[in-house]
Design a protein around this motif. Structure first.
Motif, PDB file in Angstrom:
ATOM      1  N   TRP A  39     -11.685   2.077   2.507  1.00 36.30           N
ATOM      2  CA  TRP A  39     -12.083   0.956   3.364  1.00 36.30           C
ATOM      3  C   TRP A  39     -10.912   0.431   4.178  1.00 36.30           C
ATOM      4  CZ3 TRP A  39     -10.214  -4.042   3.266  1.00 36.30           C
ATOM      5  CH2 TRP A  39      -9.438  -4.411   2.155  1.00 36.30           C
ATOM      6  N   ILE A  40      -9.696   0.531   3.642  1.00 33.24           N
ATOM      7  CA  ILE A  40      -8.519   0.082   4.376  1.00 33.24           C
ATOM      8  C   ILE A  40      -8.263   0.986   5.570  1.00 33.24           C
ATOM      9  CG2 ILE A  40      -5.988  -0.084   4.218  1.00 33.24           C
ATOM     10  CD1 ILE A  40      -6.354  -1.364   1.515  1.00 33.24           C
ATOM     11  N   VAL A  41      -8.494   2.290   5.377  1.00 36.13           N
ATOM     12  CA  VAL A  41      -8.335   3.233   6.475  1.00 36.13           C
ATOM     13  C   VAL A  41      -9.404   3.002   7.536  1.00 36.13           C
ATOM     14  CG1 VAL A  41      -8.364   5.674   7.113  1.00 36.13           C
ATOM     15  CG2 VAL A  41      -7.273   4.962   4.964  1.00 36.13           C
ATOM     16  N   GLU A  42     -10.648   2.878   7.108  1.00 40.01           N
ATOM     17  CA  GLU A  42     -11.764   2.765   8.051  1.00 40.01           C
ATOM     18  C   GLU A  42     -11.690   1.501   8.897  1.00 40.01           C
ATOM     19  OE1 GLU A  42     -15.401   3.141   5.895  1.00 40.01           O
ATOM     20  OE2 GLU A  42     -15.214   5.319   5.668  1.00 40.01           O
ATOM     21  N   PHE A  43     -11.257   0.402   8.281  1.00 41.08           N
ATOM     22  CA  PHE A  43     -11.246  -0.884   8.989  1.00 41.08           C
ATOM     23  C   PHE A  43      -9.850  -1.298   9.449  1.00 41.08           C
ATOM     24  CE2 PHE A  43     -14.996  -0.995   6.232  1.00 41.08           C
ATOM     25  CZ  PHE A  43     -15.979  -1.268   7.167  1.00 41.08           C
ATOM     26  N   ASP A  44      -8.864  -0.384   9.299  1.00 38.79           N
ATOM     27  CA  ASP A  44      -7.499  -0.641   9.744  1.00 38.79           C
ATOM     28  C   ASP A  44      -6.982  -1.970   9.185  1.00 38.79           C
ATOM     29  OD1 ASP A  44      -5.128  -0.122  11.062  1.00 38.79           O
ATOM     30  OD2 ASP A  44      -5.787  -1.016  12.960  1.00 38.79           O
ATOM     31  N   GLU A  45      -7.105  -2.129   7.857  1.00 35.58           N
ATOM     32  CA  GLU A  45      -6.778  -3.397   7.212  1.00 35.58           C
ATOM     33  C   GLU A  45      -5.455  -3.372   6.444  1.00 35.58           C
ATOM     34  OE1 GLU A  45      -8.171  -6.415   7.004  1.00 35.58           O
ATOM     35  OE2 GLU A  45      -9.715  -5.964   8.468  1.00 35.58           O
ATOM     36  N   PHE A  46      -4.654  -2.319   6.641  1.00 33.93           N
ATOM     37  CA  PHE A  46      -3.444  -2.220   5.816  1.00 33.93           C
ATOM     38  C   PHE A  46      -2.541  -3.434   5.984  1.00 33.93           C
ATOM     39  CE2 PHE A  46       0.930  -1.199   4.906  1.00 33.93           C
ATOM     40  CZ  PHE A  46       0.846  -0.557   3.676  1.00 33.93           C
ATOM     41  N   GLU A  47      -2.175  -3.754   7.214  1.00 32.86           N
ATOM     42  CA  GLU A  47      -1.200  -4.828   7.450  1.00 32.86           C
ATOM     43  C   GLU A  47      -1.701  -6.161   6.896  1.00 32.86           C
ATOM     44  OE1 GLU A  47       1.742  -4.315   8.408  1.00 32.86           O
ATOM     45  OE2 GLU A  47       1.504  -2.211   8.988  1.00 32.86           O
ATOM     46  N   SER A  48      -2.967  -6.462   7.142  1.00 26.03           N
ATOM     47  CA  SER A  48      -3.524  -7.731   6.674  1.00 26.03           C
ATOM     48  C   SER A  48      -3.571  -7.789   5.147  1.00 26.03           C
ATOM     49  CB  SER A  48      -4.932  -7.914   7.251  1.00 26.03           C
ATOM     50  OG  SER A  48      -5.561  -9.044   6.695  1.00 26.03           O
ATOM     51  N   HIS A  49      -4.069  -6.730   4.533  1.00 24.03           N
ATOM     52  CA  HIS A  49      -4.194  -6.694   3.069  1.00 24.03           C
ATOM     53  C   HIS A  49      -2.822  -6.747   2.408  1.00 24.03           C
ATOM     54  CE1 HIS A  49      -6.679  -5.826  -0.483  1.00 24.03           C
ATOM     55  NE2 HIS A  49      -5.694  -5.054  -0.911  1.00 24.03           N
ATOM     56  N   TRP A  50      -1.883  -5.984   2.926  1.00 26.07           N
ATOM     57  CA  TRP A  50      -0.537  -5.939   2.365  1.00 26.07           C
ATOM     58  C   TRP A  50       0.147  -7.306   2.481  1.00 26.07           C
ATOM     59  CZ3 TRP A  50       2.154  -3.296  -0.915  1.00 26.07           C
ATOM     60  CH2 TRP A  50       3.550  -3.320  -0.898  1.00 26.07           C
ATOM     61  N   ALA A  51      -0.026  -7.959   3.627  1.00 21.39           N
ATOM     62  CA  ALA A  51       0.603  -9.266   3.836  1.00 21.39           C
ATOM     63  C   ALA A  51       0.064 -10.301   2.846  1.00 21.39           C
ATOM     64  CB  ALA A  51       0.376  -9.734   5.271  1.00 21.39           C
ATOM     65  N   GLN A  52      -1.237 -10.262   2.596  1.00 20.77           N
ATOM     66  CA  GLN A  52      -1.842 -11.236   1.688  1.00 20.77           C
ATOM     67  C   GLN A  52      -1.472 -10.977   0.229  1.00 20.77           C
ATOM     68  OE1 GLN A  52      -6.032 -12.556   2.640  1.00 20.77           O
ATOM     69  NE2 GLN A  52      -5.889 -10.823   4.071  1.00 20.77           N
ATOM     70  N   GLN A  53      -1.062  -9.765  -0.093  1.00 18.23           N
ATOM     71  CA  GLN A  53      -0.691  -9.437  -1.478  1.00 18.23           C
ATOM     72  C   GLN A  53       0.734  -9.862  -1.823  1.00 18.23           C
ATOM     73  OE1 GLN A  53      -1.385  -5.188  -1.821  1.00 18.23           O
ATOM     74  NE2 GLN A  53      -3.278  -5.556  -2.938  1.00 18.23           N
ATOM     75  N   GLN A  54       1.546 -10.113  -0.824  1.00 17.79           N
ATOM     76  CA  GLN A  54       2.961 -10.350  -1.088  1.00 17.79           C
ATOM     77  C   GLN A  54       3.164 -11.566  -1.997  1.00 17.79           C
ATOM     78  OE1 GLN A  54       5.154  -7.861  -0.160  1.00 17.79           O
ATOM     79  NE2 GLN A  54       3.062  -7.131   0.198  1.00 17.79           N
ATOM     80  N   GLY A  55       4.108 -11.402  -2.942  1.00 17.98           N
ATOM     81  CA  GLY A  55       4.425 -12.469  -3.875  1.00 17.98           C
ATOM     82  C   GLY A  55       3.538 -12.495  -5.109  1.00 17.98           C
ATOM     83  N   LYS A  56       2.548 -11.620  -5.154  1.00 17.94           N
ATOM     84  CA  LYS A  56       1.640 -11.597  -6.298  1.00 17.94           C
ATOM     85  C   LYS A  56       1.977 -10.407  -7.189  1.00 17.94           C
ATOM     86  CE  LYS A  56      -2.064 -13.691  -3.576  1.00 17.94           C
ATOM     87  NZ  LYS A  56      -1.246 -13.862  -2.357  1.00 17.94           N
TER      88      LYS A  56
END
Length: 235
Positions: free
Chosen positions: A76-93
């Motif tokens: 789903w990350i590939v299909e919706f080009d969500e890598f940058e957004s998902h990765w940014a929201q995960q930081q610090g966790k």
């Protein structure tokens, strides 16, 4: 030859986190098996002209793909080009890393953890809508859990019942939203690296500091002396 155990670990990590850095996969394999694996070894394995091609084909059957920068990601990350957004929201966790037996359950791309709150919701649906089958109630509860994995709106939850021609009374709506809220708080979410919102809150609560208390000059001193603040610590 395909290293099935590594395939299982990569698949499980992506299923839990959405994005699994090579280094995280290597650390978990090293911690839970007798192998000591480095990020570089994972990189060589997946980039090998022969073995890597077989491994990538096996991973793609589980909806796992490579991403530049030494990452495995979900389809789903590939299909919706969500890598940058998902990765940014995960930081610090921190990453949620269960014991091996539980972790490898996630290697099945169709596996989804159902906490007690899920079964409470399904039981409520069955009790309130006696006309539907248990299988139908289970399917509805599963759909609601997927909706509860992300921030959800009451309208979205209610509309799922309307779509299925299941009429909700005002009292039922209140109970339903409470059940779905509890389910959301105990559902493992990729955006918070496999933790539930409740678990992450408990972890972060350890680092919260109480807000400073504003003490008036004529208030009792915070040290407990019994004197006014202005004549004690505030002097």
């Amino acid at each position: 030859m395909i290293n099935k155990l590594w395939i299982d670990y990569v698949s499980a990590a992506v299923q839990l986190y959405g994005i699994a850095p090579f280094g995280q996969v290597a650390d978990v394999i090293s911690a839970q098996t007798e192998e000591q694996v480095s990020e570089e070894e994972i990189k060589r394995w997946i980039e090998d002209p022969f073995g890597g091609s077989l491994a990538k084909a096996a991973l793609e059957q589980r909806f796992v793909y490579l991403h530049p920068g030494n990452f495995f990601v979900g389809q789903w990350i590939v299909e919706f080009d969500e890598f940058e957004s998902h990765w940014a929201q995960q930081q610090g966790k921190p990453f949620y890393v269960p014991e091996q037996q539980e972790l490898l359950l996630w290697s099945d791309p169709h596996y989804f953890h159902k906490p007690n709150e899920y079964w409470a919701l399904q039981k409520w649906i069955e009790s309130e809508f006696a006309e539907i089958s248990r299988e139908y109630a289970e399917g509805l509860a599963e759909d609601l859990q997927m909706m509860a994995e992300d921030p959800f709106s009451p309208e979205k939850i209610i509309s799922e019942f309307e779509r299925r021609d299941l009429k909700l009374q005002a009292g039922q709506i209140q109970v339903l939203l409470q059940l779905v809220t509890h389910l959301h708080n105990h559902t493992r979410q990729q955006i918070i690296r496999g933790h539930t919102p409740y678990e992450l809150f408990q972890l972060e609560k350890q680092f919260l500091r109480p807000l400073p208390v504003q003490v008036g000059r004529n208030d009792p001193c915070v040290c407990g002396s019994g004197k006014k603040y202005k004549k004690c610590c505030g002097a």
